[in-house]
Design an enzyme around this catalytic site. Structure first.
Site, short mmCIF file in Angstrom:
data_model
loop_
_atom_site.label_atom_id
_atom_site.label_comp_id
_atom_site.label_asym_id
_atom_site.label_seq_id
_atom_site.Cartn_x
_atom_site.Cartn_y
_atom_site.Cartn_z
N GLU A 89 0.82 -1.21 0.00
CA GLU A 89 0.00 0.00 0.00
C GLU A 89 0.86 1.27 0.00
O GLU A 89 1.93 1.30 0.61
CB GLU A 89 -0.91 -0.01 1.24
CG GLU A 89 -1.84 -1.21 1.23
CD GLU A 89 -2.76 -1.31 2.44
OE1 GLU A 89 -3.73 -2.07 2.36
OE2 GLU A 89 -2.52 -0.64 3.47
N CYS A 103 3.22 8.60 0.69
CA CYS A 103 3.85 7.73 1.68
C CYS A 103 4.00 6.35 1.03
O CYS A 103 3.01 5.78 0.56
CB CYS A 103 2.92 7.68 2.89
SG CYS A 103 3.45 6.52 4.14
N CYS A 110 6.40 -6.40 7.90
CA CYS A 110 7.51 -5.83 8.65
C CYS A 110 7.89 -6.77 9.78
O CYS A 110 7.01 -7.37 10.41
CB CYS A 110 7.13 -4.46 9.22
SG CYS A 110 8.51 -3.64 10.03
N CYS A 114 6.21 -3.60 16.08
CA CYS A 114 5.86 -2.52 17.02
C CYS A 114 4.41 -2.76 17.49
O CYS A 114 3.53 -3.07 16.69
CB CYS A 114 5.98 -1.16 16.35
SG CYS A 114 7.65 -0.85 15.75
N CYS A 117 1.34 -0.95 15.82
CA CYS A 117 1.29 -0.88 14.36
C CYS A 117 0.61 -2.11 13.75
O CYS A 117 0.97 -3.25 14.04
CB CYS A 117 2.72 -0.76 13.83
SG CYS A 117 2.82 -0.85 12.04
N GLY A 160 6.81 -1.49 6.37
CA GLY A 160 8.21 -1.91 6.41
C GLY A 160 9.14 -0.94 7.09
O GLY A 160 8.81 0.23 7.31
N GLU A 161 10.32 -1.45 7.46
CA GLU A 161 11.38 -0.64 8.06
C GLU A 161 12.43 -0.42 6.96
O GLU A 161 13.18 -1.34 6.62
CB GLU A 161 11.99 -1.39 9.27
CG GLU A 161 13.32 -0.87 9.76
CD GLU A 161 13.36 0.63 10.04
OE1 GLU A 161 12.59 1.10 10.89
OE2 GLU A 161 14.17 1.33 9.39
N SER A 192 11.75 7.21 7.41
CA SER A 192 11.43 7.04 8.82
C SER A 192 11.93 5.68 9.31
O SER A 192 11.77 4.67 8.62
CB SER A 192 9.90 7.13 8.96
OG SER A 192 9.54 6.83 10.28
N SER A 215 11.54 7.23 14.81
CA SER A 215 10.33 6.95 15.61
C SER A 215 10.80 6.64 17.03
O SER A 215 11.17 5.51 17.33
CB SER A 215 9.60 5.74 15.03
OG SER A 215 9.16 6.03 13.74
N LEU A 216 10.81 7.65 17.87
CA LEU A 216 11.35 7.47 19.22
C LEU A 216 10.24 6.95 20.15
O LEU A 216 10.40 5.93 20.80
CB LEU A 216 11.91 8.81 19.73
CG LEU A 216 12.61 8.77 21.07
CD1 LEU A 216 13.87 7.90 21.01
CD2 LEU A 216 13.00 10.17 21.55
N HIS A 217 9.16 7.67 20.23
CA HIS A 217 7.94 7.28 20.97
C HIS A 217 8.10 7.13 22.48
O HIS A 217 7.11 7.13 23.19
CB HIS A 217 7.31 6.01 20.40
CG HIS A 217 7.04 6.09 18.93
ND1 HIS A 217 6.65 7.25 18.30
CD2 HIS A 217 7.11 5.15 17.95
CE1 HIS A 217 6.49 7.02 16.99
NE2 HIS A 217 6.77 5.77 16.76
N ASN A 289 -3.88 6.33 15.82
CA ASN A 289 -5.10 5.91 15.13
C ASN A 289 -5.50 4.54 15.66
O ASN A 289 -4.85 3.55 15.34
CB ASN A 289 -4.84 5.85 13.62
CG ASN A 289 -4.41 7.20 13.10
OD1 ASN A 289 -5.17 8.16 13.13
ND2 ASN A 289 -3.17 7.29 12.66
N CYS A 332 -0.92 6.59 9.66
CA CYS A 332 0.33 6.01 10.14
C CYS A 332 0.08 4.76 10.99
O CYS A 332 -0.73 4.77 11.90
CB CYS A 332 1.00 7.08 10.99
SG CYS A 332 2.71 6.81 11.18
#
Ligand code: SF4
Length: 342
Positions: A89, A103, A110, A114, A117, A160-161, A192, A215-217, A289, A332
């Site tokens: 996608e 995007c 992936c 996470c 996700c 994906g990473e 990212s 992406s620290l979070h 989300n 996201c």
């Protein structure tokens, strides 16, 4: 058949058909800069060479299968099928600024898992090739062209990473930036990552002007490990070293997804401020989300704003981001292979 991105093979085809170099330039401009598609590109070649180019070149590797348009904002989710039947996608974002962004995905699924996700719950199938990454941009550009739009920014924030698929990432960035192809300035591109220290350093050496977003979070090791299993392997201390190194090339973008009762308290705020001291950073505060099957909840908007205001008061460039495409599962962390292509 040769790939449209195989410059040596296309040069051999050009020589064999006695096509002037400037006609190849026009051919590529039509395809990559003006989004005119296969027919528009072939029309730029001498008539007697068109058949040979049409027969020998693979213009696209992905099949465009579905499109879902948001009813609440300007996002569109585009679903593509790979030649081996996997669905990936991409998301077109049309924010109020009028600047269209795309995007894109870098892997099928992936491996990072996470916890917030949806893609991570799919598991990992395979890396995308550079051609598959680039084809998302070529096809999306053609899809938005009838609206009078062009893709202004490309962000690697889909499935994906990207830093676990480094060579195809580098190859695709080379093509995205190259003047004869897409000709994007580095500042229009963003990658990212969850934070793979050695790859972050290689990335910023090779593409210092392309924006890297971490992406620290959470700046608390135990919280981050719960959110992102990769954090066990690549600790906050290791990441800080890489951040200091990569920030020599410019500000680092820090993504901070706000989760209620998880990373939005006083202790979290203080840890973040301490962690980013001396690092030139721009912090993006991101809403979560929610989706079926995930029990995490997003921090309410007023609390996100208060957290962002405190970061600003502490001296950090901070942006409160809004999410686009939530109603079509295109926001996201919501991209997921809903059904198998085979
Ligand atoms: S957030 Fe990114 S790295 Fe983490 S599981 Fe999802 S796609 Fe993978």
């Amino acid at each position: 058949m040769v790939s449209i991105y195989d410059t040596d093979a296309i040069e051999a085809l050009r020589i064999r058909n006695a096509v002037q170099p400037h006609r190849i330039k026009l051919f590529r401009n039509a395809l990559f800069k003006n989004a005119l598609g296969r027919a528009g590109a072939l029309a730029e070649l001498p008539e007697d060479a068109r058949g040979e180019f049409a027969r020998n070149i693979d213009f696209q590797v992905l099949e465009f299968t579905e499109r879902h348009d948001s009813e609440i904002d300007g996002a569109s989710k585009l679903v593509f099928k790979t030649t081996d039947g996997h669905l990936i996608e991409s998301v077109v974002l049309r924010p109020a600024t009028g600047r269209t962004s795309l995007c894109i995905s870098s892997q099928v699924g992936c491996a990072c898992s996470c916890s917030f996700c949806a893609t991570g719950k799919m598991g990992f199938t395979r890396n995308l090739t550079a051609d598959e990454i680039l084809d998302q941009v070529t096809q999306a550009s053609r899809i938005v062209k009838p609206e009078g739009r062009s893709i202004r920014n490309v962000v690697f924030m889909g499935m994906g990473e990207p830093l676990l698929n480094l060579e195809p990432l580098f190859q695709s960035l080379d093509f995205l930036r190259a003047a004869p192809f897409f000709n994007y300035a580095g500042s229009r591109l963003m990658v990212s990552t969850v934070g793979i220290p050695h790859a972050m350093e290689r990335f910023s050496e090779k593409h210092p002007d392309v924006q890297l977003a971490l992406s620290l979070h959470s700046a608390r090791q135990e919280v981050r490990e719960k959110l992102m299993p990769q954090a066990r392997k690549y600790t906050l201390d290791m990441l800080r070293e890489s951040l200091l190194e990569t920030s020599r090339h410019g500000k680092v973008m820090i993504e901070y997804l706000m989760l209620s009762g998880v990373n939005d308290g006083d202790e979290d705020f203080q840890a973040l401020v301490n962690y980013l001291r001396d690092i030139p950073a721009h912090i993006n505060i991101i809403p979560f989300n929610e989706y079926a099957g995930c029990n995490l909840r997003g921090t309410p908007q007023l609390e996100r704003k208060a957290f962002a205001d405190r970061l600003k008061a502490a001296g950090f460039d901070t942006t409160l981001r809004y999410s686009l495409g939530a109603d079509i599962a295109a926001a996201c962390g919501q991209l997921v292979q809903h059904k198998k292509g085979i």
